[in-house]
Design an enzyme around this catalytic site. Structure first.
Site, PDB file in Angstrom:
ATOM      1  N   LYS A 247      -9.189   6.709 -18.830  1.00 50.70           N
ATOM      2  CA  LYS A 247      -9.510   7.249 -20.158  1.00 50.70           C
ATOM      3  C   LYS A 247      -8.300   7.097 -21.091  1.00 50.70           C
ATOM      4  O   LYS A 247      -7.808   6.014 -21.289  1.00 50.70           O
ATOM      5  CB  LYS A 247      -9.953   8.705 -20.032  1.00 50.70           C
ATOM      6  CG  LYS A 247     -10.916   8.950 -18.869  1.00 50.70           C
ATOM      7  CD  LYS A 247     -12.223   8.187 -19.033  1.00 50.70           C
ATOM      8  CE  LYS A 247     -13.155   8.491 -17.890  1.00 50.70           C
ATOM      9  NZ  LYS A 247     -13.788   7.350 -17.297  1.00 50.70           N
TER      10      LYS A 247
ATOM     11  N   TYR B 265     -17.177  17.070 -14.767  1.00 56.04           N
ATOM     12  CA  TYR B 265     -17.713  15.705 -14.839  1.00 56.04           C
ATOM     13  C   TYR B 265     -18.732  15.509 -13.692  1.00 56.04           C
ATOM     14  O   TYR B 265     -18.475  15.917 -12.555  1.00 56.04           O
ATOM     15  CB  TYR B 265     -16.564  14.699 -14.733  1.00 56.04           C
ATOM     16  CG  TYR B 265     -17.005  13.286 -14.439  1.00 56.04           C
ATOM     17  CD1 TYR B 265     -17.907  12.640 -15.275  1.00 56.04           C
ATOM     18  CD2 TYR B 265     -16.537  12.610 -13.322  1.00 56.04           C
ATOM     19  CE1 TYR B 265     -18.336  11.344 -14.991  1.00 56.04           C
ATOM     20  CE2 TYR B 265     -16.941  11.322 -13.041  1.00 56.04           C
ATOM     21  CZ  TYR B 265     -17.845  10.696 -13.874  1.00 56.04           C
ATOM     22  OH  TYR B 265     -18.271   9.423 -13.592  1.00 56.04           O
TER      23      TYR B 265
ATOM     24  N   ARG C 205       0.838  -1.205   0.000  1.00 56.52           N
ATOM     25  CA  ARG C 205       0.000   0.000   0.000  1.00 56.52           C
ATOM     26  C   ARG C 205       0.870   1.251   0.000  1.00 56.52           C
ATOM     27  O   ARG C 205       0.608   2.224  -0.698  1.00 56.52           O
ATOM     28  CB  ARG C 205      -0.972   0.002   1.199  1.00 56.52           C
ATOM     29  CG  ARG C 205      -1.650   1.346   1.380  1.00 56.52           C
ATOM     30  CD  ARG C 205      -2.885   1.343   2.287  1.00 56.52           C
ATOM     31  NE  ARG C 205      -2.808   0.486   3.442  1.00 56.52           N
ATOM     32  CZ  ARG C 205      -2.055   0.709   4.534  1.00 56.52           C
ATOM     33  NH1 ARG C 205      -1.307   1.795   4.624  1.00 56.52           N
ATOM     34  NH2 ARG C 205      -2.047  -0.144   5.530  1.00 56.52           N
TER      35      ARG C 205
ATOM     36  N   ASP D  88      -7.843  19.283 -14.005  1.00 53.91           N
ATOM     37  CA  ASP D  88      -8.180  17.944 -14.468  1.00 53.91           C
ATOM     38  C   ASP D  88      -7.906  17.913 -15.971  1.00 53.91           C
ATOM     39  O   ASP D  88      -8.605  18.540 -16.762  1.00 53.91           O
ATOM     40  CB  ASP D  88      -9.656  17.646 -14.154  1.00 53.91           C
ATOM     41  CG  ASP D  88     -10.052  16.219 -14.499  1.00 53.91           C
ATOM     42  OD1 ASP D  88      -9.444  15.631 -15.420  1.00 53.91           O
ATOM     43  OD2 ASP D  88     -10.980  15.681 -13.867  1.00 53.91           O
TER      44      ASP D  88
HETATM   45  O1  P1T Z   1     -14.094   7.204 -13.473  1.00 55.02           O
HETATM   46  P1  P1T Z   1     -12.860   7.679 -12.738  1.00 55.02           P
HETATM   47  O2  P1T Z   1     -11.608   6.997 -13.147  1.00 55.02           O
HETATM   48  O3  P1T Z   1     -13.055   7.704 -11.255  1.00 55.02           O
HETATM   49  O4  P1T Z   1     -12.608   9.215 -13.192  1.00 55.02           O
HETATM   50  C1  P1T Z   1     -13.473  10.250 -12.857  1.00 55.02           C
HETATM   51  C2  P1T Z   1     -13.341  11.368 -13.856  1.00 55.02           C
HETATM   52  C3  P1T Z   1     -12.582  12.477 -13.538  1.00 55.02           C
HETATM   53  N1  P1T Z   1     -12.420  13.501 -14.399  1.00 55.02           N
HETATM   54  C4  P1T Z   1     -12.998  13.483 -15.615  1.00 55.02           C
HETATM   55  C5  P1T Z   1     -12.811  14.637 -16.543  1.00 55.02           C
HETATM   56  C6  P1T Z   1     -13.762  12.381 -16.011  1.00 55.02           C
HETATM   57  O5  P1T Z   1     -14.310  12.401 -17.233  1.00 55.02           O
HETATM   58  C7  P1T Z   1     -13.948  11.303 -15.107  1.00 55.02           C
HETATM   59  C8  P1T Z   1     -14.785  10.111 -15.463  1.00 55.02           C
HETATM   60  N2  P1T Z   1     -15.657  10.308 -16.531  1.00 55.02           N
HETATM   61  C9  P1T Z   1     -16.527   9.389 -17.041  1.00 55.02           C
HETATM   62  C10 P1T Z   1     -16.648   8.138 -16.561  1.00 55.02           C
HETATM   63  C11 P1T Z   1     -17.341   9.834 -18.180  1.00 55.02           C
HETATM   64  O6  P1T Z   1     -17.953   9.022 -18.882  1.00 55.02           O
HETATM   65  O7  P1T Z   1     -17.360  11.056 -18.413  1.00 55.02           O
END
Ligand code: P1T
Length: 386
Positions: free
Chosen positions: A201, A103, A50, A176
C-alpha cells in the site's frame, strides 16, 4: 534524522572503499548465495539469501527507522507478515482479541487457517471500546490485534489505552498500521509492541510490489519472528526490496498529498445532496476526530462513503468515474474505488458484515495524488448522472 531524511538516507550511504563505485542508492543484490574464502572464514553476515540479503537488509533497516523501531523484517506480503507474527508467538489453545472490522483477508487467515487448522481461538471485539477488550480477555489471551483505522470503516482504536490494558494483563499488542503509514502514526510510541504493514500500500506506493513488514523494539520478540521468517521462508525478494526502498523515498510527500486530496474530497462529498454518509477521520463531524488528532499526525488518504439510494445508483456512480479505477488495494499514487462487500471483504460472512455496517452499497475510496480539482470534478460529474 527526521522522517524524510531517514526515508532517503538510512542504510544508503555511498561506498567509498577501495574499488567500490560510490553508488548513491542501495544496490540490487540478486545472488541467492554468498561465498566465503575458506570453510572457517567469517562471512560478512550473508550466507544464503532467504536468511539474509543485502538489499532486503537495507530495506529492513529503513523500515525500522521510519517506524521509530529498533528492528524491521520484510515479508513476501502483508498476510505473510501476519502469518509470521502468529506462527512465532502462538500455539494451539492460545487466544487472540482482534478488532471486529479487520481487512477481509486478515479475517480469513484468522478464521479459516489459524482457528480451523491450528486451534487458535479468536474473539472479534469492538476495539474502539476499551470495555469490550477487557470483557474479551481470557487467561489464554496472548495477543490483542488492532487495525486502526480499520479497513473499510475507518474506525479508530485508542492505541495507548489498549497498550495499558494489555500491559496489566501481560498481553502483546500488534497494530496493523497500513492505512496511516509510519508517516502519520507510530504505534510503538503509543505503547504497542509490534507494528505491521502491508507494504503493498502506501509504503511502496506505486501499486507494483506486494510485500509486508514487521517493526518492533523487543529483541526477543524480533528473534522469534526472524526465526519464522527464515524457517517458513516467506521473505520479500531482492527486487521487491529494491522497489520498496525506492518508494519509501517519497513517502512523506505522497502522504501529505494523499491527505490533502482526501480532505478536499471528503468535504465535497459531505456537502453533496446525493451523499448519505462520509467517513473520514479528518472531518470535524467525525465522532472520533479528537482521538484521530491525539494519536495521528494526519488523517490519511482513505475515505468511506455511502450514497443515498440503492446498489444500481452506486454502481452507476462508479462506472461514470474516469480517474478512479474500480479495483481492490489502496495506497498507490493513482485513485482507486471499490465496494468492500463485493470485493475486499467478500470473504467475511454476510451477517457479520451487515452487523458491522459494511452494507452492499458502502464505497471505499483510496484517494491518489492527482490534482484535487480534477478528482472533485470527476466525482461531481459522476454524481450528476446518478
Ligand atoms: O495484500 P497484502 O500485502 O498481503 O496485505 C494484506 C493487508 C493487511 N492489512 C491491511 C490493513 C490491508 O488492507 C491488507 C490488504 N488490503 C487490500 C488488498 C485491500 O484492498 O484492502
Amino acid at each position: 534524522m527526521n522522517f524524510s531524511t531517514k526515508s532517503i538516507h538510512t542504510g544508503e550511504k555511498p561506498d567509498f572503499r577501495e574499488g567500490a563505485s560510490g553508488d548513491v542508492i542501495a544496490s540490487l543484490h540478486l545472488s541467492t548465495t554468498f561465498a566465503r574464502k575458506e570453510v572457517d572464514t567469517p562471512t560478512a553476515g550473508f550466507e544464503y539469501s532467504r536468511s539474509a540479503n543485502p538489499t532486503r537488509k537495507t530495506l529492513e533497516q529503513k523500515l525500522a527507522a521510519i517506524e521509530k523501531a529498533e528492528f524491521g523484517l520484510a515479508f513476501a506480503s502483508g498476510l505473510a507478515a501476519e502469518t509470521g507474527v502468529l506462527m512465532a508467538l502462538l500455539k494451539t489453545g492460545d487466544h487472540v482479541v482482534a478488532t471486529d472490522d479487520l481487512y477481509g483477508g486478515t479475517q480469513r487467515l484468522f478464521r479459516k487457517v489459524f482457528a480451523t487448522n491450528y486451534g487458535i481461538d479468536f474473539s472479534f471485539a469492538d476495539t474502539s471500546k476499551p470495555a469490550d477488550i477487557k470483557n474479551a480477555i481470557t487467561e489464554n489471551t496472548k495477543l490483542i490485534w488492532v487495525e486502526s483505522p480499520t479497513n473499510p470503516l475507518l474506525k479508530l482504536s485508542d492505541i495507548a489505552k489498549i497498550a495499558t490494558i494489555a500491559k496489566q494483563n501481560g498481553i502483546i499488542v500488534v497494530v496493523d498500521n497500513t492505512f496511516m503509514s509510519p508517516f502519520f502514526q507510530n504505534p510503538l510510541e503509543l505503547g504497542a509492541d509490534i507494528v505491521l504493514h502491508s507494504t503493498s500500500k502506501y509504503i511502496n506506493g506505486h501499486s507494483d510490489s506486494i510485500g509486508g513488514a514487521v517493526m518492533l523494539n523487543d529483541k526477543s520478540l524480533f528473534e522469534k519472528i526472524q526465526f519464522i521468517q527464515n524457517s517458513a521462508g516467506a521473505i520479500l525478494s531482492p527486487f521487491d526490496s529494491y522497489i520498496v526502498l525506492r518508494g519509501i523515498k517519497t513517502l512523506s510527500m505522497r502522504m501529505e498529498k494523499h491527505a490533502e486530496n482526501a480532505y478536499a474530497i471528503a468535504e465535497f462529498l459531505e456537502r453533496h445532496p446525493k451523499v448519505k454518509k462520509v467517513i473520514y477521520p479528518g472531518l470535524k463531524s467525525n465522532p472520533q476526530h479528537e482521538l484521530a488528532k491525539k494519536q495521528m499526525s494526519g488523517f490519511g488518504g482513505m475515505i468511506t462513503v455511502e450514497l443515498k439510494g440503492d446498489l444500481t445508483g452506486t454502481e452507476k456512480f462508479i462506472k461514470n468515474l474516469h480517474y478512479f479505477s474500480l479495483a481492490e488495494s489502496l495506497g498507490g499514487v493513482e485513485s482507486l474505488i471499490e465496494l468492500p462487500a463485493l470485493m475486499t471483504h467478500a470473504s467475511v460472512p454476510r451477517k457479520d458484515r451487515i452487523k458491522l455496517g459494511i452494507t452492499d452499497t458502502l464505497i471505499r475510496i483510496s484517494v491518489g495524488v492527482e490534482d484535487a480539482g480534477d478528482l472533485i470534478n470527476d466525482m461531481e460529474a459522476a454524481l450528476s448522472v446518478v
